[in-house]
Design an enzyme around this catalytic site. Structure first.
Site, PDB file in Angstrom:
ATOM      1  N   LYS A  80       0.827  -1.369  -0.110  1.00 48.10           N
ATOM      2  CA  LYS A  80       0.057   0.122  -0.018  1.00 48.10           C
ATOM      3  C   LYS A  80       0.875   1.045  -0.162  1.00 48.10           C
ATOM      4  O   LYS A  80       0.264   2.174  -0.515  1.00 48.10           O
ATOM      5  CB  LYS A  80      -0.753  -0.021   1.058  1.00 48.10           C
ATOM      6  CG  LYS A  80      -2.162  -1.053   1.044  1.00 48.10           C
ATOM      7  CD  LYS A  80      -2.978  -0.349   0.244  1.00 48.10           C
ATOM      8  CE  LYS A  80      -4.289  -1.526   0.331  1.00 48.10           C
ATOM      9  NZ  LYS A  80      -5.373  -0.835  -0.413  1.00 48.10           N
ATOM     10  N   SER A 113      -8.690   0.039   6.400  1.00 52.90           N
ATOM     11  CA  SER A 113      -8.672  -1.076   7.743  1.00 52.90           C
ATOM     12  C   SER A 113      -7.390  -1.024   8.379  1.00 52.90           C
ATOM     13  O   SER A 113      -7.197  -1.940   9.448  1.00 52.90           O
ATOM     14  CB  SER A 113      -8.994  -2.571   7.419  1.00 52.90           C
ATOM     15  OG  SER A 113      -8.263  -2.911   6.230  1.00 52.90           O
ATOM     16  N   GLU A 124      -9.997 -14.148  -3.670  1.00 51.78           N
ATOM     17  CA  GLU A 124     -10.663 -13.310  -2.618  1.00 51.78           C
ATOM     18  C   GLU A 124     -10.826 -14.573  -1.392  1.00 51.78           C
ATOM     19  O   GLU A 124     -11.039 -15.734  -1.759  1.00 51.78           O
ATOM     20  CB  GLU A 124     -11.961 -13.135  -3.220  1.00 51.78           C
ATOM     21  CG  GLU A 124     -11.790 -11.943  -4.109  1.00 51.78           C
ATOM     22  CD  GLU A 124     -13.161 -11.136  -4.328  1.00 51.78           C
ATOM     23  OE1 GLU A 124     -13.824 -10.356  -4.249  1.00 51.78           O
ATOM     24  OE2 GLU A 124     -14.027 -12.281  -5.238  1.00 51.78           O
ATOM     25  N   GLY A 140     -15.830 -13.013   1.242  1.00 55.31           N
ATOM     26  CA  GLY A 140     -15.909 -11.818   0.410  1.00 55.31           C
ATOM     27  C   GLY A 140     -15.643 -11.926  -0.933  1.00 55.31           C
ATOM     28  O   GLY A 140     -14.666 -11.327  -1.477  1.00 55.31           O
ATOM     29  N   ASP A 181     -16.935 -10.343  -3.579  1.00 46.76           N
ATOM     30  CA  ASP A 181     -17.899  -9.551  -4.233  1.00 46.76           C
ATOM     31  C   ASP A 181     -17.432  -9.039  -5.739  1.00 46.76           C
ATOM     32  O   ASP A 181     -18.179  -9.031  -6.526  1.00 46.76           O
ATOM     33  CB  ASP A 181     -17.949  -8.178  -3.501  1.00 46.76           C
ATOM     34  CG  ASP A 181     -16.419  -7.678  -3.249  1.00 46.76           C
ATOM     35  OD1 ASP A 181     -15.583  -8.374  -2.409  1.00 46.76           O
ATOM     36  OD2 ASP A 181     -15.853  -6.600  -3.480  1.00 46.76           O
ATOM     37  N   SER A 202       0.868  -9.851  -0.571  1.00 44.80           N
ATOM     38  CA  SER A 202       0.618  -8.398  -0.316  1.00 44.80           C
ATOM     39  C   SER A 202       1.093  -7.510   0.768  1.00 44.80           C
ATOM     40  O   SER A 202       1.035  -6.616   0.937  1.00 44.80           O
ATOM     41  CB  SER A 202      -0.663  -8.273  -0.810  1.00 44.80           C
ATOM     42  OG  SER A 202      -1.637  -8.791   0.157  1.00 44.80           O
TER      43      SER A 202
END
Length: 324
Positions: A57, A82, A208, A212, A214, A308
């Protein structure tokens, strides 16, 4: 005939890489003969758990923050997250000599909250199951005159995240597949933009948590689908809908989505610790879990995996991985 301009291009990612040079870490790529033998492929692990703040990130946060005007930097930055984007924006703000306000869920991992405060940010909390973090962040931006840097729904953030895949492909050469965690979709969108530009035949496999899914549902429906906020140990992927910008990219480039359960994520974390000697957080382990379980499908010869992040404290890690 109408054409749609893509949110980002390969050149945007290369530009982000130049901006990040000497600021972000060029993270290592690990190999494991045990892993290769187990999954039947040559696997190249891009270890973003060694990135600044412990996750990919920082790439996107710094790329976006560094482009703010002097006037915007003087007023400060606001973000919602988060945990990993929170830390990334807080550190980017500190590096650029400005302040940051971070909207975080009340149940965010204590280690991520403590690190965010440690980088000098102010924290505003909310209930992730009843509150609207986007509305809170936008309200703070309006009230205080702050620049909002969202965790994935921003072209400069997406381009910054894509530099991880760019580094991987520069180091190891052409890959047949790239397996990447999918939360809001920024890492995948940036990675896919790079990978498909350099090697159009590469398979892009997103992963995923089962709770979750989506993005998987959205791809199947051909439009963004919202689900209840998922309960999963992969807190960085506990989202209810893909981003609009990220989905516009991922629906073009993703070849498949694999789902992994929490127990499988725990097993992948344990494998990484015992065999690779690295600490990986739950969201960071989902791509590896998809390989270890076979949920990524039959693998081609050369496969890249983005690990990640590694932001999990010792107590939580022991709780998740302490027993087989």
């Amino acid at each position: 005939m109408t054409t749609t301009t893509p949110p980002i291009t390969f050149d945007d990612v290369r530009d982000a890489a130049a901006r990040l040079k000497g600021v972000a870490h060029r993270t290592p790529v690990l190999r494991s003969r045990t892993l290769d033998a187990r999954v039947g492929a040559e696997v190249f692990l891009k270890c973003e758990n060694f990135q600044r703040i412990g996750a990919f990130k920082f790439r996107g946060a710094y790329n976006a923050a560094s482009r703010l005007s002097p006037e915007q930097l003087a007023r400060g930055i606001v973000a919602y997250s988060s945990g990993n984007h929170a830390q990334a924006v807080a550190l980017a703000a500190r590096e650029l000599g400005t302040s940051a306000v971070i909207v975080m869920p009340e149940d965010a991992p204590p280690s991520k909250r403590a690190a965010t405060v440690g980088y000098g940010a102010e924290i505003v909390t909310y209930d992730r199951y009843t509150g609207d973090r986007i509305a809170i962040g936008e309200a703070l931006a309006a009230e205080r005159g702050l620049a909002l840097i969202p965790p994935y729904e921003h072209p400069h953030v997406i381009a910054g995240q894509g530099t991880a895949a760019l580094e991987l492909l520069e180091e190891v050469g052409e890959l047949d597949a790239l397996v990447t965690p999918v939360g809001g979709g920024g890492l995948m969108a940036g990675s896919a933009t790079v990978a498909k530009s350099l090697h159009p035949a590469i398979r892009m496999i997103g992963v995923e948590p089962e709770a979750g899914d989506d993005t998987k549902r959205s791809l199947e429906a051909g439009r963004r689908i919202s689900i209840p906020v998922p309960h999963t140990i992969a807190d960085g992927q506990a989202l209810h809908t893909p981003g609009e910008l990220t989905f516009s990219i991922n629906r073009r480039f993703l070849d498949s989505i694999a789902l992994v359960g929490d127990d499988e994520i725990r097993d992948a974390m344990r494998f990484a610790f015992e065999r690779l000697k690295i600490v990986v957080e739950p969201s960071g382990a989902t791509a590896l879990a998809a390989l270890l379980t076979g949920r990524a499908g039959a693998l081609p010869r050369r496969v890249g995996v983005i690990i990640s992040g590694g932001n999990v404290d010792a107590g939580r890690f022991a709780e998740l991985c302490g027993s087989a």
